[in-house]
Design an enzyme around this catalytic site. Structure first.
Site, short mmCIF file in Angstrom:
data_model
loop_
_atom_site.label_atom_id
_atom_site.label_comp_id
_atom_site.label_asym_id
_atom_site.label_seq_id
_atom_site.Cartn_x
_atom_site.Cartn_y
_atom_site.Cartn_z
N GLU A 94 -19.04 -5.89 -3.46
CA GLU A 94 -18.65 -6.09 -4.85
C GLU A 94 -17.16 -6.43 -4.98
OE1 GLU A 94 -22.12 -3.47 -6.96
OE2 GLU A 94 -20.25 -2.43 -6.57
N CYS A 107 -9.88 -6.86 -7.68
CA CYS A 107 -10.06 -5.77 -6.72
C CYS A 107 -11.03 -6.28 -5.64
CB CYS A 107 -10.62 -4.58 -7.49
SG CYS A 107 -10.84 -3.13 -6.49
N CYS A 114 -18.09 1.63 4.29
CA CYS A 114 -16.87 2.20 4.88
C CYS A 114 -17.30 3.31 5.82
CB CYS A 114 -15.95 2.76 3.80
SG CYS A 114 -14.38 3.36 4.47
N CYS A 118 -14.87 9.63 2.92
CA CYS A 118 -14.14 10.49 1.98
C CYS A 118 -15.19 11.12 1.05
CB CYS A 118 -13.11 9.68 1.19
SG CYS A 118 -11.87 8.95 2.28
N CYS A 121 -16.19 9.61 -2.57
CA CYS A 121 -16.24 8.15 -2.71
C CYS A 121 -17.65 7.62 -2.48
CB CYS A 121 -15.27 7.52 -1.71
SG CYS A 121 -15.39 5.71 -1.64
N HIS A 224 -4.45 12.12 -2.21
CA HIS A 224 -5.50 12.98 -2.82
C HIS A 224 -5.36 14.49 -2.60
CE1 HIS A 224 -7.29 9.23 -3.86
NE2 HIS A 224 -7.75 8.98 -2.68
N CYS A 343 -13.04 2.43 -9.65
CA CYS A 343 -12.68 2.82 -8.30
C CYS A 343 -13.68 3.79 -7.71
CB CYS A 343 -11.36 3.59 -8.34
SG CYS A 343 -9.99 2.60 -7.97
N1 SAH Z 1 -10.28 2.50 1.58
C1 SAH Z 1 -9.11 2.30 0.83
C2 SAH Z 1 -9.26 1.35 -0.35
C3 SAH Z 1 -10.54 1.42 -1.14
S1 SAH Z 1 -10.78 2.80 -2.17
C4 SAH Z 1 -8.54 3.62 0.36
O1 SAH Z 1 -9.21 4.64 0.49
O2 SAH Z 1 -7.39 3.63 -0.08
C5 SAH Z 1 -9.68 2.52 -3.57
C6 SAH Z 1 -9.21 3.80 -4.25
O3 SAH Z 1 -10.28 4.43 -4.98
C7 SAH Z 1 -8.72 4.84 -3.26
O4 SAH Z 1 -7.55 5.46 -3.70
C8 SAH Z 1 -9.86 5.83 -3.28
O5 SAH Z 1 -9.48 7.06 -2.78
C9 SAH Z 1 -10.27 5.82 -4.73
N2 SAH Z 1 -11.59 6.40 -5.00
C10 SAH Z 1 -12.65 6.44 -4.16
N3 SAH Z 1 -13.70 7.06 -4.76
C11 SAH Z 1 -13.29 7.42 -6.00
C12 SAH Z 1 -13.94 8.05 -7.10
N4 SAH Z 1 -15.22 8.43 -7.05
N5 SAH Z 1 -13.23 8.25 -8.24
C13 SAH Z 1 -11.93 7.81 -8.31
N6 SAH Z 1 -11.28 7.20 -7.32
C14 SAH Z 1 -11.95 6.99 -6.16
FE1 SF4 Z 2 -13.50 4.46 2.65
FE2 SF4 Z 2 -13.91 5.31 0.17
FE3 SF4 Z 2 -12.39 6.74 1.84
FE4 SF4 Z 2 -11.46 4.39 0.89
S1 SF4 Z 2 -11.92 6.24 -0.31
S2 SF4 Z 2 -11.39 5.15 3.03
S3 SF4 Z 2 -13.40 3.24 0.79
S4 SF4 Z 2 -14.60 6.33 2.08
#
Ligand code: SAH
Ligand code: SF4
Length: 379
Positions: A94, A107, A114, A118, A121, A224, A343
């Site tokens: 996406e 974006c 991935c 995390c 996410c 975070h 995000c």
């Molecule tokens: N992998 C990279 C970039 C993609 S994620 C990273 O982790 O930085 C982009 C942003 O969205 C990151 O800061 C991530 O931590 C945040 N993010 C992921 N899941 C989320 C959620 N459920 N709610 C809010 N932010 C989230």
């Molecule tokens: Fe991967 Fe989501 Fe963690 Fe970014 S926030 S590194 S996309 S698992």
């Protein structure tokens, strides 16, 4: 000799010049073609009217311009647009466009899924299939620009910024991401200033250390949590590269970068998990010597998540605490809510190679076993 055509979207400026050299063509032809592709969104060599017929015929035979296929386009009430794009192998990724006054931010995704898991996410939850190629990454910008130009011929829909904040961890797909970012900044392609291209990483320290030798863009770090115990749980890559290794790598980048005078610290607000004043205090101590802007992101829930979003009041208190101590703090507005474009909600369609879902079920079983065992020993 391979009969596969070379996809010109895979080539940076230098790569294009090299390719034209092999065709016995002058470097300025390469630049003309680069402009046709990226500035005019052309995919048919016949439309390149300032290129000789003979050269076009050679290109026709050996090369192609192949962007990702659109599966669906959704437009939110607030103007946010989300594209689902088909990726060979039966997958989808996406890309999201977020208009905001004169600014238009795209974006972009860097991987199919991935591998980093995390815990808050949705992309991490889906699992991982593969890295995207340069063509598949810059192809998202190419396709969005074509679509936006065709839809609305006015400047307020132009792409002014790109953030590598879609699906995937950009530093885990290093070269294609660096190549694609070079094209975003290339004068003969998208010509964005380096301050308007942002790489966001969860903190892959070795790659972050070498990044500034290869490219200079704005930097965002998904922190975070203000301490290792909590970050190990939220961002598990922290177990490999803890905060004490991440911070010097950030400083190393900032000291050498012109694009990033400050680092953007991303901090997702999870109710009762990382959002108390004690956490704000620890964050203050951790970041007091780091030029930064703190971006508080209200958690965007997704169906399988166990977290809740912090209350507005708690986000406000957390932010106030830091503002009073001299930090620049921004609370990110959630955009495209009605089309799940925020995000961490980008899920795509992933053929997970990590068998994460199966493993999760298994972990759950083991977890229950442990509880039962504990119960028995306690009685
Ligand atoms: N992998 C990279 C970039 C993609 S994620 C990273 O982790 O930085 C982009 C942003 O969205 C990151 O800061 C991530 O931590 C945040 N993010 C992921 N899941 C989320 C959620 N459920 N709610 C809010 N932010 C989230
Ligand atoms: Fe991967 Fe989501 Fe963690 Fe970014 S926030 S590194 S996309 S698992």
């Amino acid at each position: 000799m391979s009969t596969e055509k070379i996809n010109l979207l895979n080539l940076t400026r230098d790569g294009m010049v090299e390719f034209f050299k092999e065709l016995d063509e002058k470097p300025f032809r390469a630049i003309q073609v680069l402009k046709w592709i990226h500035q005019f969104g052309v995919e048919d060599f016949d439309e390149m009217t300032n290129i000789s017929k003979a050269c076009r015929a050679k290109l026709q035979e050996l090369a192609e311009i192949k962007g990702p296929e659109i599966v669906s386009v959704q437009e939110s009430a607030d103007g946010t647009i989300k594209w689902a794009l088909h990726i060979p192998g039966g997958q989808a990724i996406e890309t999201v466009f977020i208009p905001d006054g004169k600014r238009g931010t795209l974006c972009v995704s860097s991987q199919v899924g991935c591998a980093l898991e995390c815990s808050f996410c949705s992309t991490g939850y889906q699992g991982f299939n593969r890295n995207l190629s340069t063509a598949e990454i810059i192809g998202q910008v190419w396709l969005a620009a074509r679509h936006l130009n065709g839809l609305h011929k006015s400047d307020d829909r132009a792409i002014t910024n790109v953030v590598m904040m879609g699906m995937g961890e950009p530093l885990a797909n290093y070269e294609p991401v660096v190549n694609a970012m070079q094209l975003m900044m290339e004068d003969n392609a998208y010509g964005l200033s380096k301050r308007r291209v942002t790489l966001s990483t969860s903190g892959m320290v070795p790659q972050l250390k070498r990044l500034i030798d290869d490219i200079d863009v704005a930097l965002a770090i998904s922190l975070h949590a203000p301490n290792d115990d909590l970050r190990d749980v939220l961002v598990p890559i922290n177990k490999k590269y803890p905060i004490a290794e991440l911070m010097p790598a950030i400083h190393h980048y900032l000291e050498r970068s012109n694009a990033a005078r400050k680092v953007t610290i991303e901090y997702v607000m999870l109710k009762g998990v990382n959002d108390t004043l004690e956490h704000a205090k620890q964050l203050h101590h951790l970041l007091k010597n780091t030029p930064c802007k703190i971006n508080l992101i209200p958690f965007n829930p997704f169906p399988q998540s166990n977290y809740q979003t912090s209350s507005q009041q708690d986000i406000h208190k957390f932010g106030e605490y830091l503002i009073k101590r001299g930090f620049v703090v921004v609370v990110r507005r959630t955009r495209g809510d009605d089309i799940d474009a925020a995000c961490g909600q980008l899920a795509g369609k992933i053929n997970d190679k990590t068998k994460r879902q199966v493993r999760r079920e298994y972990d759950k079983r083991e977890f229950y076993k442990e509880i039962v065992v504990n119960d028995l020993t306690n009685s």
